[in-house]
Design an enzyme around this catalytic site. Sequence first.
Site, PDB file in Angstrom:
ATOM      1  CG  ASP A  98       9.909   3.032   7.191  1.00 19.48           C
ATOM      2  OD1 ASP A  98       9.068   2.122   6.911  1.00 19.48           O
ATOM      3  OD2 ASP A  98       9.698   4.116   7.143  1.00 19.48           O
ATOM      4  CB  SER A  99       7.738  -2.229   8.944  1.00 16.73           C
ATOM      5  OG  SER A  99       8.679  -3.193   7.958  1.00 16.73           O
ATOM      6  CE  LYS A 124       8.769   0.298   0.630  1.00 15.92           C
ATOM      7  NZ  LYS A 124       8.025   1.614   1.661  1.00 15.92           N
ATOM      8  CD  GLU A 163       1.077   0.215   4.010  1.00  9.57           C
ATOM      9  OE1 GLU A 163       2.469   0.356   3.804  1.00  9.57           O
ATOM     10  OE2 GLU A 163       0.990  -0.146   5.310  1.00  9.57           O
ATOM     11  CD  GLU A 206       5.802   6.213   4.206  1.00  4.78           C
ATOM     12  OE1 GLU A 206       5.256   7.041   4.396  1.00  4.78           O
ATOM     13  OE2 GLU A 206       6.155   4.964   4.731  1.00  4.78           O
ATOM     14  CG  ASP A 217      11.061   1.925   3.308  1.00 10.76           C
ATOM     15  OD1 ASP A 217      10.723   1.931   2.263  1.00 10.76           O
ATOM     16  OD2 ASP A 217      10.472   1.152   4.086  1.00 10.76           O
TER      17      ASP A 217
END
Length: 275
Positions: free
Chosen positions: A56-57, A124, A193, A126, A95
């Site tokens: 999602d960057s 993925k 991260e 968080e 993501d």
Amino acid sequence: MYTHLQLRDSQRQPVTLSTLARMKEEGRKIASLTCYDASFAVLLDAADIDVVLVGDSLGMVIQGRDTTVPVTMDHMVYHCSIVSRGLHRPFLIGDLPFMSYPSKERALENSVRLMQEGGAQMVKLESGAGQLEIVEFLAGHDIAVCAHLGLRPQSVHKTGGFRVQGRQEEGAARMITEAKRLESAGADIVLLECIPAELGKAICAELAVPVIGIGAGPDTDGQILVLYDILDITTGRKPRFVRNFMAGAGDTLEAIKRYVEAVRSGAYPAPEHCF
Ligand code: KIV
């Protein structure tokens, strides 16, 4: 029975979770990068990248946002689907964006979208203690899960910015416990991260599943970076862990190959990239 992927290039078998588990066992480093479109996906595949993440960057590097928070499921599904068309060998992770997993049911529904419409092989999210049930629920439905710990960009407005995590003893101990609990809940990969190198090493030693780091030191099982950072496309201030692989490379493919080589040989990350 052969899949068309196996027939397309039988010399280069697609990377699977078993491949990654074997790499961890044998101490072979996993080289990963983010990717957002089909043309770059073809280059990443040609450079022999093991794992590709549609992160999602993309909210920041593609859409020009300040954070990843505005990224939606539709954005993720679209970018995943175009990346997946360019790949043959690498393992593809998609993501789950901000607020796409507020409950087990929504997490499942959106993971199915990433896999069926986007072509992702793993999702993925968080994660922390609050996502244990969700990871367990997804794993219980045979969905491969990557748990993202450490700096969690979707939470920046709550945590106060993009900062190194786990510097204090208490936070570091909590992260080790969370990583172990996420693994027990069914996470197949843990991504770390922006944490101190010593903590990256400790978590990696504690877990049986592969651990991939971004700014987590040299001792994780693999490394991941944002593609636009290694190609020096990103302007402005770059995080300490970024290295410009375009410098001295003749073209984009060569730069990506240099990154793969540096990860595999252990030349990247060097001490100046670590916390
Ligand atoms: O969204 C992303 O690109 C990521 C990487 C920073 C690992 O999560």
